[in-house]
Write a protein that holds these residues in place. Structure first.
Motif, PDB file in Angstrom:
ATOM      1  N   ALA A 180       3.369  29.311  -4.492  1.00  0.00           N
ATOM      2  CA  ALA A 180       2.723  28.063  -4.082  1.00  0.00           C
ATOM      3  C   ALA A 180       1.656  27.677  -5.101  1.00  0.00           C
ATOM      4  O   ALA A 180       1.054  28.535  -5.754  1.00  0.00           O
ATOM      5  N   ASP A 181       1.417  26.364  -5.228  1.00  0.00           N
ATOM      6  CA  ASP A 181       0.341  25.904  -6.094  1.00  0.00           C
ATOM      7  C   ASP A 181      -0.986  25.965  -5.330  1.00  0.00           C
ATOM      8  O   ASP A 181      -1.033  26.444  -4.188  1.00  0.00           O
ATOM      9  N   THR A 182      -2.049  25.469  -5.957  1.00  0.00           N
ATOM     10  CA  THR A 182      -3.370  25.568  -5.348  1.00  0.00           C
ATOM     11  C   THR A 182      -3.418  24.865  -4.000  1.00  0.00           C
ATOM     12  O   THR A 182      -3.965  25.408  -3.020  1.00  0.00           O
ATOM     13  N   ASP A 183      -2.855  23.671  -3.909  1.00  0.00           N
ATOM     14  CA  ASP A 183      -2.854  22.943  -2.635  1.00  0.00           C
ATOM     15  C   ASP A 183      -2.040  23.696  -1.584  1.00  0.00           C
ATOM     16  O   ASP A 183      -2.411  23.721  -0.396  1.00  0.00           O
ATOM     17  N   GLY A 184      -0.934  24.307  -1.998  1.00  0.00           N
ATOM     18  CA  GLY A 184      -0.094  25.037  -1.058  1.00  0.00           C
ATOM     19  C   GLY A 184      -0.787  26.278  -0.515  1.00  0.00           C
ATOM     20  O   GLY A 184      -0.673  26.597   0.677  1.00  0.00           O
ATOM     21  N   ILE A 185      -1.499  26.991  -1.380  1.00  0.00           N
ATOM     22  CA  ILE A 185      -2.235  28.172  -0.921  1.00  0.00           C
ATOM     23  C   ILE A 185      -3.356  27.751   0.023  1.00  0.00           C
ATOM     24  O   ILE A 185      -3.581  28.384   1.062  1.00  0.00           O
ATOM     25  N   ALA A 186      -4.059  26.672  -0.306  1.00  0.00           N
ATOM     26  CA  ALA A 186      -5.127  26.179   0.571  1.00  0.00           C
ATOM     27  C   ALA A 186      -4.575  25.775   1.933  1.00  0.00           C
ATOM     28  O   ALA A 186      -5.180  26.070   2.976  1.00  0.00           O
ATOM     29  N   ALA A 187      -3.418  25.118   1.931  1.00  0.00           N
ATOM     30  CA  ALA A 187      -2.798  24.708   3.198  1.00  0.00           C
ATOM     31  C   ALA A 187      -2.426  25.927   4.031  1.00  0.00           C
ATOM     32  O   ALA A 187      -2.608  25.946   5.258  1.00  0.00           O
ATOM     33  N   ALA A 188      -1.910  26.975   3.374  1.00  0.00           N
ATOM     34  CA  ALA A 188      -1.528  28.192   4.099  1.00  0.00           C
ATOM     35  C   ALA A 188      -2.751  28.897   4.673  1.00  0.00           C
ATOM     36  O   ALA A 188      -2.745  29.342   5.832  1.00  0.00           O
ATOM     37  N   ILE A 189      -3.827  29.004   3.891  1.00  0.00           N
ATOM     38  CA  ILE A 189      -5.054  29.628   4.383  1.00  0.00           C
ATOM     39  C   ILE A 189      -5.560  28.881   5.604  1.00  0.00           C
ATOM     40  O   ILE A 189      -5.887  29.487   6.644  1.00  0.00           O
ATOM     41  N   ASP A 190      -5.632  27.568   5.505  1.00  0.00           N
ATOM     42  CA  ASP A 190      -6.170  26.759   6.607  1.00  0.00           C
ATOM     43  C   ASP A 190      -5.281  26.864   7.845  1.00  0.00           C
ATOM     44  O   ASP A 190      -5.772  27.071   8.957  1.00  0.00           O
ATOM     45  N   ALA A 191      -3.969  26.764   7.656  1.00  0.00           N
ATOM     46  CA  ALA A 191      -3.045  26.801   8.793  1.00  0.00           C
ATOM     47  C   ALA A 191      -3.069  28.158   9.488  1.00  0.00           C
ATOM     48  O   ALA A 191      -2.889  28.243  10.710  1.00  0.00           O
ATOM     49  N   SER A 192      -3.307  29.228   8.726  1.00  0.00           N
ATOM     50  CA  SER A 192      -3.309  30.558   9.337  1.00  0.00           C
ATOM     51  C   SER A 192      -4.380  30.685  10.415  1.00  0.00           C
ATOM     52  O   SER A 192      -4.216  31.446  11.381  1.00  0.00           O
TER      53      SER A 192
END
Length: 460
Positions: A180-192
């Motif tokens: 995942a790119d930076t936005d994808g990792i941020a989205a995963a962290i937040d969604a978790s």
């Protein structure tokens, strides 16, 4: 939404973005030597503790009754073959059930046990081979994210540390491995943070084995959050503000990102010597120091006084009936330390000989919080122990931090190797050590894991 709330939401989103950028940056260069070495120790310790946990009567029985998905993956120390995700669940349960897994005093919890099983599952679930360098970087990035959330979080006193903030690290590691790119990792962290477990201290103190599944819930949350992110179904919208930042407690956003990229909480973890909650360890170390050259026995003792920090206050309860309950009873663990030479995987077994003797002795142990020791937190988790004997004599000692802490005799490779030999034997420890040594330079981590010759729990 008023402007104040909107600003606060934006602050949370920016903090998660900053964390994600720091994780993504790990792709650009090899890890610094200090982080690479720390990751190796962390992985060796956690894999070994997981194998030991899988051999307990509780895990054997749970595995026997687990309606496992069909698959070709075996959890550590088990002869069950199942799916990669079910293996991760069973491994995460085994990793924490003995209370011997690595932790971080600044995070007030156990980042590694939340992150590593998710990283292993993510590696096994991807089609393309995952290199050792990618895997280790994912573990370090995920650990740092999780530890920083733990460090920044002031929990409501009713919440235990497992199963919530650790999901952020599981998500970061999984998304990193899935490229995942930076936005994808941020989205995963937040969604978790929207998928976390409710984790009440009361269940831990009651000795409920369900507590050992909270970490596995966080592992699943991390994997699912990375899936949501990969599918484009979530973004970093500030969910963390409503969950970790409100329901679970309060997030200090300055702490969350301070010295990011310069200070690594990953380097500041502790390794455990005793199979009990870390809040008991300083008292156990003090008791063991007092006993090291003693001519007296527990039968000579009239009263034991323990003074410690307020983090240990939930552990002041008595009369446990399960292994978990015993691990989280400070009077009981101190009693066991005065009777047994070690607090290991068998000492607190309710069916073992020490349990009854420690229960009988524990009424002689008095525990209190010291404001002076509280003032030393979080850098020192100190304890003082005084023993009064029936003949009127008295001895006392104090310990500033548990042995194994980053600031107090941290365990090196040799010490961790010896710890694992005691837990799982020389043969399996050597096999694990060989695997971890090969890991950073291997081209396919999933293949390396599959080829590791760890004997199963049923043949050990």
């Amino acid at each position: 939404m008023d402007s104040r709330s909107s600003f606060r939401l934006t602050e949370h989103m920016m903090a998660v973005d900053a964390l994600s950028e720091s994780v993504t940056a790990l792709r650009q260069h090899p890890l610094p030597e200090s982080l690479d070495a720390r990751a190796g120790l962390l992985l060796l310790d956690l894999f070994g503790v997981t194998a030991a946990g899988s051999r307990t009567p509780e895990l054997r029985e749970l595995t026997r009754h687990w309606a496992a998905d069909k698959g070709e993956t075996a959890p550590l120390g088990s002869d069950v073959h199942t799916s990669a995700e079910t293996a991760a669940v069973l491994d995460s349960i085994a990793s924490c059930c003995l209370e011997l897994d690595e932790g971080n005093k600044y995070a007030s919890g156990h980042p590694a046990a939340h992150v590593v099983p998710a990283a292993v599952a993510a590696t096994r679930l991807t089609d393309a081979p995952v290199s050792g360098q990618t895997f280790v970087s994912a573990v370090v990035g995920g650990y740092e994210v999780a530890a920083r959330f733990g460090y920044a979080l002031s929990r409501d006193d009713r919440w235990h540390t497992h199963g919530h903030w650790g999901a952020t690290g599981a998500a970061a590691a999984t998304a990193f491995i899935w490229n995942a790119d930076t936005d994808g990792i941020a989205a995963a962290i937040d969604a978790s943070t929207a998928l976390i477990h409710v984790a009440p201290w009361a269940l831990v103190l009651d000795g409920s084995f369900a507590r050992n599944l909270w970490i596995s819930g966080a592992v699943r949350a991390g994997l699912d959050a990375a899936r949501l992110s990969a599918a484009g179904l979530v973004r970093n919208t500030g969910a963390v503000e409503h969950t970790l930042g409100d329901i679970v407690g309060h997030l200090d956003l300055e702490r969350l990102t301070e010295d990011l990229g310069e200070r690594w909480l990953t380097l500041e973890g502790y390794t455990k010597r005793h199979a009990s909650c870390s809040y008991t360890h300083t008292a156990v170390d003090t008791v063991q120091s007092l006993r090291s050259h003693a001519t007296w026995t527990a039968d000579d003792i009239e009263q034991v006084h323990v003074r410690t920090h307020s983090l240990a206050k939930p552990l002041f309860g008595r009369h446990p009936t399960t292994r978990l309950g015993a691990m989280f009873s400070l009077p009981f663990v101190v009693s066991a330390a005065l009777i047994a030479d070690s607090i290991d995987s068998d000492t607190l077994d309710p069916n073992g000989p020490t349990f009854v003797a420690a229960e009988r002795f524990s009424d002689r142990v008095e525990v209190n919080v010291s404001a002076g020791l509280d003032a030393l937190l979080p850098h020192r988790r100190a304890a003082e122990v005084s023993i009064e004997f029936q003949n009127g004599e008295r001895i006392s000692a104090a310990t500033p931090n548990p042995i194994g802490d980053v600031d107090h005799f941290p365990l090196d490779y040799g010490a961790i190797h010896r710890k694992l030999v005691r837990l799982i034997g020389e043969r399996d420890t050597t096999a694990l050590a060989d695997m971890v040594e090969q890991l950073p330079s291997c081209d396919d981590v999933a293949e390396l894991l599959a080829s590791s010759p760890i004997v199963s729990a049923n043949t050990a």
